[in-house]
Motif scaffolding. Structure first.
Motif, mmCIF file in Angstrom:
data_model
loop_
_atom_site.group_PDB
_atom_site.id
_atom_site.type_symbol
_atom_site.label_atom_id
_atom_site.label_comp_id
_atom_site.label_asym_id
_atom_site.label_seq_id
_atom_site.Cartn_x
_atom_site.Cartn_y
_atom_site.Cartn_z
ATOM 1 N N PRO A 1 0.802 -1.225 0.000
ATOM 2 C CA PRO A 1 0.000 0.000 0.000
ATOM 3 C C PRO A 1 0.838 1.280 0.000
ATOM 4 C CG PRO A 1 -0.607 -1.419 1.851
ATOM 5 C CD PRO A 1 0.499 -2.086 1.119
ATOM 6 N N ARG A 2 1.915 1.317 0.733
ATOM 7 C CA ARG A 2 2.743 2.529 0.761
ATOM 8 C C ARG A 2 3.561 2.680 -0.513
ATOM 9 N NH1 ARG A 2 2.286 5.386 5.274
ATOM 10 N NH2 ARG A 2 1.699 4.290 7.161
ATOM 11 N N ALA A 3 3.972 1.593 -1.110
ATOM 12 C CA ALA A 3 4.760 1.665 -2.343
ATOM 13 C C ALA A 3 3.895 2.092 -3.526
ATOM 14 C CB ALA A 3 5.405 0.319 -2.628
ATOM 15 N N ARG A 4 2.580 1.860 -3.446
ATOM 16 C CA ARG A 4 1.673 2.271 -4.520
ATOM 17 C C ARG A 4 1.301 3.733 -4.428
ATOM 18 N NH1 ARG A 4 -2.047 -2.647 -3.383
ATOM 19 N NH2 ARG A 4 -2.872 -1.178 -1.871
ATOM 20 N N LEU A 5 1.636 4.372 -3.343
ATOM 21 C CA LEU A 5 1.164 5.723 -3.062
ATOM 22 C C LEU A 5 1.561 6.742 -4.125
ATOM 23 C CD1 LEU A 5 -0.398 7.291 -0.959
ATOM 24 C CD2 LEU A 5 1.725 7.725 0.228
ATOM 25 N N VAL B 1 -4.916 5.344 2.364
ATOM 26 C CA VAL B 1 -4.211 6.343 3.160
ATOM 27 C C VAL B 1 -5.218 6.968 4.128
ATOM 28 C CG1 VAL B 1 -2.954 8.524 3.093
ATOM 29 C CG2 VAL B 1 -2.604 6.834 1.306
#
Length: 177
Positions: free
Chosen positions: A30-34, A163
């Motif tokens: 999820p954070r890498a897709r941000l 997020v």
């Protein structure tokens, strides 16, 4: 191959790159897709609009003299011309300083709103206020555009990317968002 066909080939190639970036990014955490997904999604939407624009207009509308476009001056900004024609440069500096302080005030306002009420309500209030107070749009249209833009950001970041958008001192989502 016609010029329009060449432009379509390049536009579809760039659109394919954006779509491939979206597909490749879905396997990330999820954070890498941000970052890559929103940028690729916005790029894909802009390319789709470009393809529609270049295929719905006539050939005459598509011809742009790039040198003329780049060298053309803005029609509403004559401060430098009046200062150079024997006029005083002091009023132009004062107007520029006032505009810079106004821009700084807007920046402080939006950051303060983000901290106090959170990003989603701040985005809606700031955008609606800007559209209405600057008279870019009427009140109903300004509110509608602000709501649409805020909803798009909420769906993209909160629902799709996961997020947490409740980061303000006061919770104006009332536990619903």
């Amino acid at each position: 191959m016609s010029r329009r066909m060449q432009e379509n080939v390049v536009a579809f190639f760039v659109l394919f790159i954006f779509i491939a970036a979206i597909v490749a990014s879905t396997g990330y955490g999820p954070r890498a897709r941000l970052v890559p997904i929103p940028i690729a999604a916005i790029g894909a939407l802009i390319m789709i609009a470009q393809i529609a624009l270049q295929n719905l207009r006539s050939e005459q509308d598509l011809k742009v003299d790039l040198l003329e476009f780049i060298s053309r001056k803005a029609t509403g900004d004559h401060e430098e011309e009046t200062a150079g024609e024997g006029g005083s440069a002091e009023p132009a500096r004062r107007r520029t300083a006032a505009r810079e302080f106004g821009a700084l005030g807007l920046l402080v306002l939006i950051v303060g709103m983000f901290l106090v009420i959170g990003p989603i309500p701040a985005m809606f209030l700031f955008t609606a206020g800007y559209f209405v107070l600057s008279r870019h749009y009427s009140v109903p249209l300004g509110l509608l555009y602000a709501l649409a833009g805020t909803a798009a950001v909420y769906v993209l970041f909160d629902l799709w990317l996961g997020v947490d958008m409740n980061a303000g001192i006061y919770d104006l989502g009332f536990g619903l968002f």
